[in-house]
Scaffold this motif. Structure first.
Motif, short mmCIF file in Angstrom:
data_model
loop_
_atom_site.label_atom_id
_atom_site.label_comp_id
_atom_site.label_asym_id
_atom_site.label_seq_id
_atom_site.Cartn_x
_atom_site.Cartn_y
_atom_site.Cartn_z
N UNK A 53 0.82 -1.21 0.00
CA UNK A 53 0.00 0.00 0.00
C UNK A 53 0.85 1.26 0.00
N UNK A 54 1.97 1.21 0.68
CA UNK A 54 2.86 2.37 0.68
C UNK A 54 3.33 2.66 -0.74
N UNK A 55 3.63 1.62 -1.50
CA UNK A 55 4.03 1.80 -2.90
C UNK A 55 2.86 2.28 -3.75
N UNK A 69 9.92 5.00 8.33
CA UNK A 69 9.61 5.73 9.56
C UNK A 69 8.10 5.69 9.79
N UNK A 70 7.31 5.92 8.74
CA UNK A 70 5.85 5.86 8.87
C UNK A 70 5.38 4.45 9.15
N UNK A 71 5.95 3.48 8.46
CA UNK A 71 5.49 2.11 8.54
C UNK A 71 5.80 1.47 9.89
N UNK A 72 6.95 1.77 10.46
CA UNK A 72 7.38 1.14 11.69
C UNK A 72 7.14 1.99 12.94
N UNK A 73 6.41 3.08 12.82
CA UNK A 73 6.15 3.95 13.94
C UNK A 73 5.40 3.17 15.03
N UNK A 74 5.83 3.25 16.28
CA UNK A 74 5.16 2.47 17.32
C UNK A 74 3.76 3.00 17.63
N UNK A 75 2.88 2.11 18.05
CA UNK A 75 1.55 2.52 18.48
C UNK A 75 1.66 3.09 19.89
N UNK A 76 0.76 3.91 20.42
CA UNK A 76 -0.53 4.24 19.84
C UNK A 76 -0.49 5.40 18.85
N UNK A 77 0.63 6.09 18.70
CA UNK A 77 0.68 7.22 17.77
C UNK A 77 1.02 6.77 16.36
#
Length: 101
Positions: A53-55, A69-77
């Motif tokens: 989806x990122x592609x 950075x967007x894909x592996x960002x930790x939850x909850x943010x």
């Protein structure tokens, strides 16, 4: 998911047909109108944010660092769904993300 977290044009997927369905309208009573072309049983679900989806959203290898950075960002943010990435991108750039077929 709250209706206040959504914008017109956010993409979801039908649980049964797996078709992509965009948000068409957000009503004051909290209901969401989707642009769906058939009648019958359907259920809109958020689209998990995957590398595919990122592609599709035109983040290519030149954006590798941003992508991960967007894909592996930790939850909850963290950004876990396509509609969340659409909203963040719009908030930062004032432009809509488009799908690269």
């Amino acid at each position: 998911m709250k209706v206040t977290d959504l914008r017109i044009g956010n993409l979801f997927i039908d649980k049964y047909s797996k078709k992509i369905i965009p948000v068409l309208e957000l009503l004051r009573n909290g209901n969401i109108i989707f642009d769906i072309e058939y009648f019958g049983i359907w259920q809109a679900e958020p689209i998990p944010l995957t590398e595919n989806w990122i592609e599709k959203l035109k983040f290519d290898h030149n954006h590798w660092a941003t992508k991960w950075i967007l894909y592996d960002m930790p939850t909850p943010t963290g950004i876990k769904y396509v509609h969340q990435l659409q909203n963040l991108y719009f908030a930062l750039t004032g432009e809509e993300l488009t799908i690269n077929n």
